[in-house]
Scaffold this active site. Structure first.
Site, mmCIF file in Angstrom:
data_model
loop_
_atom_site.group_PDB
_atom_site.id
_atom_site.type_symbol
_atom_site.label_atom_id
_atom_site.label_comp_id
_atom_site.label_asym_id
_atom_site.label_seq_id
_atom_site.Cartn_x
_atom_site.Cartn_y
_atom_site.Cartn_z
ATOM 1 C CB THR A 1 -6.248 0.994 -3.645
ATOM 2 O OG1 THR A 1 -5.380 1.590 -2.697
ATOM 3 C CG2 THR A 1 -6.126 -0.514 -3.565
ATOM 4 C CG ASP B 1 -1.502 1.014 -3.685
ATOM 5 O OD1 ASP B 1 -2.614 1.079 -3.138
ATOM 6 O OD2 ASP B 1 -0.502 1.631 -3.276
ATOM 7 C CG HIS B 2 -1.621 4.640 -4.800
ATOM 8 N ND1 HIS B 2 -1.253 5.260 -3.608
ATOM 9 C CD2 HIS B 2 -2.658 3.829 -4.498
ATOM 10 C CE1 HIS B 2 -2.067 4.857 -2.657
ATOM 11 N NE2 HIS B 2 -2.913 3.991 -3.154
ATOM 12 C CD GLU C 1 -2.588 1.574 0.182
ATOM 13 O OE1 GLU C 1 -3.137 0.634 -0.434
ATOM 14 O OE2 GLU C 1 -2.652 2.762 -0.178
ATOM 15 C CG HIS D 1 -4.057 4.436 3.527
ATOM 16 N ND1 HIS D 1 -4.624 5.660 3.770
ATOM 17 C CD2 HIS D 1 -4.589 4.012 2.349
ATOM 18 C CE1 HIS D 1 -5.445 5.992 2.786
ATOM 19 N NE2 HIS D 1 -5.454 5.002 1.911
HETATM 20 C C1 GP9 Z 1 -9.185 0.714 1.094
HETATM 21 C C2 GP9 Z 1 -7.711 0.512 0.881
HETATM 22 C C3 GP9 Z 1 -6.993 1.868 0.671
HETATM 23 O O1 GP9 Z 1 -9.875 -0.533 1.202
HETATM 24 O O2 GP9 Z 1 -7.498 -0.329 -0.234
HETATM 25 O O3 GP9 Z 1 -7.461 2.434 -0.526
HETATM 26 P P1 GP9 Z 1 -6.719 3.738 -1.136
HETATM 27 O O4 GP9 Z 1 -7.119 4.893 -0.240
HETATM 28 O O5 GP9 Z 1 -5.213 3.511 -1.072
HETATM 29 O O6 GP9 Z 1 -7.258 3.847 -2.542
HETATM 30 MN MN MN Z 2 -3.703 2.437 -1.982
#
Ligand code: GP9
Ligand code: MN
Length: 424
Positions: free
Chosen positions: A82, A257-258, A38, A198
């Site tokens: 994500t 993912d980003h 993440e 996150h």
């Molecule tokens: C939410 C988690 C985070 O279920 O995958 O999402 P994001 O904020 O990174 O798009």
């Molecule tokens: Mn994400």
């Protein structure tokens, strides 16, 4: 309409990158495990904070003999974050220029990884310690053909110390996932989506094992603590997979993912990176790590330029499944014909030679404005990037895969899937 589909298929047929015989089928019949990193940017790899490695386990993975580590791999996400990353990984199609395809295009027909692998006997599952409705996952996963979606309802989320803002923290999440993973028939395609690292990266200080940075920008300073936590959780996963006897017959893919730190933190990031964060530097900070571990495969650091739309064709070729007849806009990273021009969702792009950032062209190697002699080449690449994005949007906005079924592919019936716990 059908002429759009003709344009799309003509493009994918012409852009198709032949498998590399040295890698094609290297993982045939193996389980596939995706570990989602993440908000994880590639600059964290081999980074030292006050002389200390932030991610020692992932750093060791860059040297593992059976792991390909791609250090020029870029996220291509837009506003879907994500969900855009997942959309690209599962379909080799771009997300949308605005919003999240997961939310607005969940009723489309897709030919996503789980459905392609089902024709080869795979059972598929997603594990995620957040509510299944977040990003509309519990709807669109049915269109992708996922057999199982183990969301927060399958986990014990009662202890506050185990929880992050968006769900279960990585270590308890992976621990509690083990029994669910063991319940899957093999071969399986299993994706684990974490939330520990996150924004804004605040962490219970009882759980941290590295100091914060000291730029004075809170989310930048905290980022290193949650990144270290992510690294420790991943190390535990590798240890457990070995103990469970799954390590030697599974492909393990780890991907960022980003970005984690947005463009609003240039001052702090200049301190972290030791250089001014110009538009060129900012584009080059959009690298996310990609690790592909395959038992028996020759690994090493791979400098090939690529993006998230390239992962599906790369994986399928590793599994010995040819992708020529699928509508996929990326290409196999191991192929000698792989296209190293990496489009971003906003029309910018990077490549080993020329970058296009905010409508300006740069020499990728020096970061200096491109010299006049390369302008024609740069404009050609820009047209190709725009065309690729345009075709992808035609497929998604026009739901064109309704009209195109590759021979041998079994279409998905979303109504046959039910992810609620008691249905399992
Ligand atoms: C939410 C988690 C985070 O279920 O995958 O999402 P994001 O904020 O990174 O798009
Ligand atoms: Mn994400």
């Amino acid at each position: 309409d059908s002429s759009d589909l003709t344009d799309v298929v003509n493009y994918t047929q012409s852009a198709y990158a032949e498998p590399n015989p040295a890698y094609f089928g290297a993982a045939k019949g193996m389980n596939v495990i995706y570990l989602h990193l993440e908000s994880f940017q590639n600059f964290l790899i081999n980074y030292k904070l006050n002389g200390e490695e932030v991610t020692p386990f992932l750093n060791s993975l860059t040297k593992d003999k059976n792991t390909a580590y791609f250090d020029n791999f870029f996220h291509q996400t837009g506003q879907g974050k994500t969900s855009d990353a997942e959309f690209m990984l599962e379909n080799s199609l771009f997300g949308l220029p605005q919003g999240s395809a997961f939310i607005t295009k969940a009723q489309n027909t897709y030919q996503a990884a789980p459905s392609i692998l089902k024709d080869y006997g795979y059972t598929s599952a997603v594990f995620h310690g957040n509510n299944g409705s977040f990003w509309n996952r519990n709807t669109i996963y049915k269109a992708f053909g996922f057999d199982h979606f183990f969301d927060a309802g399958y986990y014990d989320t009662s202890d506050p110390i185990d929880m992050a803002e968006y769900g279960l923290l990585d270590k308890p999440f992976y621990e509690q996932s083990e029994s669910l993973l063991s319940s899957l028939p093999q071969p399986f395609y299993a994706k684990f989506i974490t939330v520990g690292n996150h924004y804004p990266y605040a962490m219970n200080q009882d759980l941290v094992t590295i100091d914060k940075a000291n730029t004075g920008d809170v989310s930048v300073d905290d980022y290193f603590q949650t990144a270290r936590y992510t690294d420790e959780a991943i190390e535990k996963v590798f240890t457990r997979l070995k103990e469970m006897g799954l390590y030697d017959n599974s492909v393990i893919v780890l991907y960022g993912d980003h970005y984690g730190i947005s463009e609003n933190h240039k001052r702090a990031m200049a301190q972290i990176m030791g250089k001014e964060i110009t538009p060129y530097e900012s584009a080059n900070l959009q690298r996310v790590p990609l690790f592909i571990h395959v038992p028996g495969m020759k690994g090493g650091v791979n400098h090939t330029y690529g993006g998230q739309t390239d992962l599906l064709p790369t994986l399928l070729h590793l599994l010995g499944i040819d992708t020529k007849n699928f509508v996929q806009l990326g290409s196999d990273l191991f192929s000698k014909e792989h296209n190293e021009v990496v489009p971003f969702r906003n029309g910018d792009f990077v490549s080993p030679t020329i970058d296009s950032i905010n409508e300006k062209f740069y020499d990728n190697q020096t970061g200096l404005p491109l010299d006049e002699r390369q302008m024609e080449r740069a404009n050609t690449l820009k047209k190709e990037v725009d065309y690729r994005l345009e075709l992808s949007d035609k497929v998604v906005n026009g739901d064109l895969l309704r009209f195109y079924t590759p021979n041998g592919y079994t279409p998905v019936d979303p109504s046959q899937y039910n992810y609620t716990k008691d249905a399992d």
